[in-house]
Design a protein around this motif. Sequence first.
Motif, PDB file in Angstrom:
ATOM      1  N   ILE A  33      33.876  -4.126 -19.416  1.00 39.70           N
ATOM      2  CA  ILE A  33      34.215  -2.716 -19.196  1.00 39.70           C
ATOM      3  C   ILE A  33      33.289  -1.798 -19.997  1.00 39.70           C
ATOM      4  O   ILE A  33      32.812  -0.781 -19.472  1.00 39.70           O
ATOM      5  CB  ILE A  33      35.700  -2.449 -19.514  1.00 39.70           C
ATOM      6  CG1 ILE A  33      36.572  -3.025 -18.395  1.00 39.70           C
ATOM      7  CG2 ILE A  33      35.971  -0.960 -19.667  1.00 39.70           C
ATOM      8  CD1 ILE A  33      38.059  -2.869 -18.617  1.00 39.70           C
ATOM      9  N   ASP A  36      30.157  -1.070 -18.074  1.00 38.77           N
ATOM     10  CA  ASP A  36      30.355  -0.084 -17.005  1.00 38.77           C
ATOM     11  C   ASP A  36      30.441   1.330 -17.572  1.00 38.77           C
ATOM     12  O   ASP A  36      29.974   2.288 -16.939  1.00 38.77           O
ATOM     13  CB  ASP A  36      31.626  -0.405 -16.226  1.00 38.77           C
ATOM     14  CG  ASP A  36      31.510  -1.697 -15.430  1.00 38.77           C
ATOM     15  OD1 ASP A  36      30.575  -1.807 -14.617  1.00 38.77           O
ATOM     16  OD2 ASP A  36      32.342  -2.592 -15.627  1.00 38.77           O
ATOM     17  N   VAL A  37      31.040   1.457 -18.741  1.00 39.05           N
ATOM     18  CA  VAL A  37      31.201   2.777 -19.354  1.00 39.05           C
ATOM     19  C   VAL A  37      29.847   3.418 -19.661  1.00 39.05           C
ATOM     20  O   VAL A  37      29.695   4.638 -19.600  1.00 39.05           O
ATOM     21  CB  VAL A  37      32.075   2.675 -20.625  1.00 39.05           C
ATOM     22  CG1 VAL A  37      32.036   3.962 -21.449  1.00 39.05           C
ATOM     23  CG2 VAL A  37      33.524   2.359 -20.233  1.00 39.05           C
ATOM     24  N   THR A  63      39.331   4.164 -16.018  1.00 35.91           N
ATOM     25  CA  THR A  63      38.951   3.138 -16.985  1.00 35.91           C
ATOM     26  C   THR A  63      39.766   3.243 -18.262  1.00 35.91           C
ATOM     27  O   THR A  63      40.303   2.237 -18.766  1.00 35.91           O
ATOM     28  CB  THR A  63      37.452   3.247 -17.312  1.00 35.91           C
ATOM     29  OG1 THR A  63      36.697   3.009 -16.115  1.00 35.91           O
ATOM     30  CG2 THR A  63      37.045   2.242 -18.378  1.00 35.91           C
TER      31      THR A  63
END
Length: 336
Positions: A33, A36-37, A63
């Motif tokens: 994650i 992706d951030v 998210t």
Amino acid sequence: GSEHREKAKKLLCIWFDNFLANGFSEWNSSVYIPIDVIGLLALYDHAQDAQICRYAKEALDKTFDILARNSYKGIVAASYGRTYFKNLIGRRTSEASALNFIVSGEGWLNQNCFSTVLMALSGYRPEEALLSLYKADAAGSVNESVQGEEKVRLYSYKTTDYILASAIGYRPGEKGLQEHVLQLMVQTCDTQIWINHPGEAVYFGEGRPSYFAGNGTLPLVEQNKNAVKLTYDLLEQEVSYTHAYCPLHQFDEWILKGEWLFLRKGRNCVALYAQNGLAITEEGPLKDLEVISYGKHNVWYMIVENMKSEEVLSKFGERIKDEVGHSAYANPIFLT
């Protein structure tokens, strides 16, 4: 340049629509994650297209909603679509925990600085309603969601004392990869238990799945609040037993009785059961860190409760054994 920009926008819009509808295919992954951030923050802060900026904000909100609901004291303590053993035991080194610290004040700053630096410099911040999801309810709260194009059903029960989370009914009996389908964390990020089928016999190998991360064969997982049941029917694979990562030294006391292991941390108690019996690893690098149960077909239970007033661990154990034998704990209706 303009043609490349228009092509990129079309592809981004397709990706955002899919993500906002389905979430992460590698659900709740504290490893991936944060990667992706990086892209989401770059688009939010620097994209010149207003539509892309709006998409980026929606994706960031989704998210951090996922991170907040699945975090306990700043640690993402949940079922994961992909994980590694080093990340499961090195909780303070997760970049997701650093992101949590920046937005909520709970978590750990660490050596990871890819998305963390962008987050610290970004104009994006989650709204208060979203941040409130990081806090646990003393009475306990259930969070249910579906993520990924496979529509994985995720479940967690979070209190101020612990979080118990799982992936419900995810491909039982099939070959697994790096899916982490059960997680318990009690009071601190070091006091945790999970159950899996080793994907290889080498303790610290490079397999995917590995000895502790992922499952060679995936179990049928059922959970209702503070109780979870795992049913294993192992395929013909390298390892023919299931086990739990269970650091006994993190608990104040424990009692092993045949198929049952009872553990206490403060007033919080854990009952761990395996149909085929339990054996604590007593030597080697996994001494007092592993509990094994042999057999290709097996049923595990994990139940977490606060001790009743004046109750001691042995009495807790007797009560739980009686309830499992004579109440809804043993009834499939109890476990959703």
